[in-house]
Write a protein that holds these residues in place. Sequence first.
Motif, short mmCIF file in Angstrom:
data_model
loop_
_atom_site.label_atom_id
_atom_site.label_comp_id
_atom_site.label_asym_id
_atom_site.label_seq_id
_atom_site.Cartn_x
_atom_site.Cartn_y
_atom_site.Cartn_z
N THR A 1 1.05 -0.98 0.09
CA THR A 1 0.03 -0.03 0.13
C THR A 1 0.86 1.29 -0.05
N GLN A 2 1.83 1.14 1.06
CA GLN A 2 2.79 2.42 0.83
C GLN A 2 3.60 2.61 -0.40
N THR A 3 3.89 1.62 -1.08
CA THR A 3 4.55 1.51 -2.22
C THR A 3 3.79 1.89 -3.36
N LEU A 4 2.63 1.56 -3.73
CA LEU A 4 1.77 1.92 -4.85
C LEU A 4 0.80 3.02 -4.75
N PHE A 5 0.56 3.33 -3.58
CA PHE A 5 -0.18 4.38 -3.05
C PHE A 5 0.35 5.35 -2.03
N PRO A 6 1.53 5.89 -2.22
CA PRO A 6 2.03 6.74 -1.15
C PRO A 6 1.20 8.02 -0.77
N GLN A 7 1.00 8.03 0.59
CA GLN A 7 0.24 9.28 1.38
C GLN A 7 -1.36 8.83 0.98
N GLU A 8 -1.69 7.49 0.43
CA GLU A 8 -2.85 7.08 0.13
C GLU A 8 -3.90 7.92 -0.70
N ARG A 9 -3.52 9.50 -0.61
CA ARG A 9 -4.46 10.11 -1.26
C ARG A 9 -4.03 10.83 -2.67
N ASP A 10 -5.14 11.37 -3.26
CA ASP A 10 -4.61 11.86 -4.54
C ASP A 10 -5.63 12.97 -5.15
N LEU A 11 -5.40 13.65 -6.06
CA LEU A 11 -6.18 14.94 -6.46
C LEU A 11 -7.11 14.47 -7.68
N GLY A 12 -8.48 14.51 -7.29
CA GLY A 12 -9.25 13.92 -8.31
C GLY A 12 -10.69 14.31 -8.24
N ALA A 13 -11.65 13.60 -9.15
CA ALA A 13 -12.98 13.69 -8.96
C ALA A 13 -13.76 12.29 -8.94
N MET A 14 -14.90 12.07 -8.04
CA MET A 14 -15.25 10.79 -7.93
C MET A 14 -16.67 10.76 -7.85
N LEU A 15 -17.39 9.63 -8.29
CA LEU A 15 -18.84 9.49 -8.19
C LEU A 15 -18.97 8.28 -7.55
N THR A 16 -19.87 8.37 -6.57
CA THR A 16 -19.99 7.41 -5.64
C THR A 16 -21.82 6.90 -5.87
N PHE A 17 -21.83 5.89 -5.89
CA PHE A 17 -23.52 5.21 -5.75
C PHE A 17 -23.55 4.50 -4.49
N GLN A 18 -24.47 4.77 -3.66
CA GLN A 18 -25.10 4.08 -2.64
C GLN A 18 -26.34 4.77 -2.18
#
Length: 438
Positions: free
Chosen positions: A159-176
Amino acid sequence: MKKHLTLFTLLLLAFTANTFAQESNNPIDTLANYVQKMNTTVTTLSKLKISGYFQFQAQKADSMGVKSMAGGNFGANQNNRFGVRRGRIKFAYAGRLSNYVVQFDVTEKGFATKDIYANFTDPWMQAFTIQGGVFNRPFGYEIPFSSSQRESPERSRFTQTLFPQERDLGAMLTFQMPKTSPWNFLKIDAGYFAGNGIGQEFDNKKDFIGRISILKITPNEKIRYGLGFSYYNGGVYQASVNSYKMWESDGVKGFYRDDTQIAKGAFAKREYKGFDAQVSIESPIGITTLRGEYVMGVQPGQSGSSTSPNSGSTDFTATGYDTYVRNFNGGYFYFVQSIYHTPLTIAVKFDFYDPNIKISGNDIGKTSTTESAINAKATNATDLKYTTVGLGLLYAVSTNVKFTCYYDMLKNETSNNLKNYKNDLSDNVWTIRMQYKF
């Protein structure tokens, strides 16, 4: 903080009441205006929520200057250290169908922004939410799982290697669907992200990240279980004309130049697939939790690192490094057992990350002098697999305070062709942590 808000509210109401008393001599009008103003003030303040947590820790490594995923590498002349691992404070303003969130991290290393985003839910079905800003990538289970609740001090190596800092800048659509719906157990996230972590975007490429998951609870609420599938499809800027991929020639595996990828400014494919599952069972001995995740895919990196772009390497267009494409896999498994009627919890975690599944053991670092391999690059320590077994004991003193004692036992792949990796390194780490959360 709640006490401060309450005191502030009372002072504000007292001032408001005094103001209305001065403006009107009619007791009924004064009382009505006072109540209306009070309701407005309380409603406004109730939408603002402030939370946070603080983690102070002491660590001891087996030897000086070890490279570690347990909070970063130790200094060259250091095998023990104090540190504030996280000092988070979060402000969230929640409307009926919207939220605005800002979270900061304040430690002895400085001040950093962790989250800054807003979202809005449709007023008709109340099932579609659009979100934009800097926030956790919707991939897997471990990334959005709060560090204040996680049983191990740090996330897994992959997780630390592929997604450093876990976060990213972007836009997302969620369905729930809303909680009142029988379909609330289903959640779908999909969005486009800059792909370089918490940092200013520096290229035109957008990465797609999506996750579909379910979370169910049995009617007696004794068992909770969930499943998820995640997908990442993006690219990493190719900063030179040289791109290498794994090949085998005359019995030697190594990196050979990919003549189909010779354009500086192109994007090397970055693709991950992930599967996760969780189950918690309540029984007379306490709550037993099993949690696992497996990820595989293609990762473009450098000769000396397979880490994804992050805010620490903002301008990839200027560095000019060659691209090395590796096929990888990684995963983790948790066993967590709370001990009934006590504040104690034990945790066992196993995680692994193999950055290059096409080579292993003594083949790593092997070189060839044959003519076909003249322009090939040898594999190196970046291609070694790591496994970690973690043992932890957690003591929840109160709802605010928790102590953690944790021991990371690391084992690296070895190769007779790598000078410093012929044997397992002495790099196990003890962590003693105190957490305060509000």
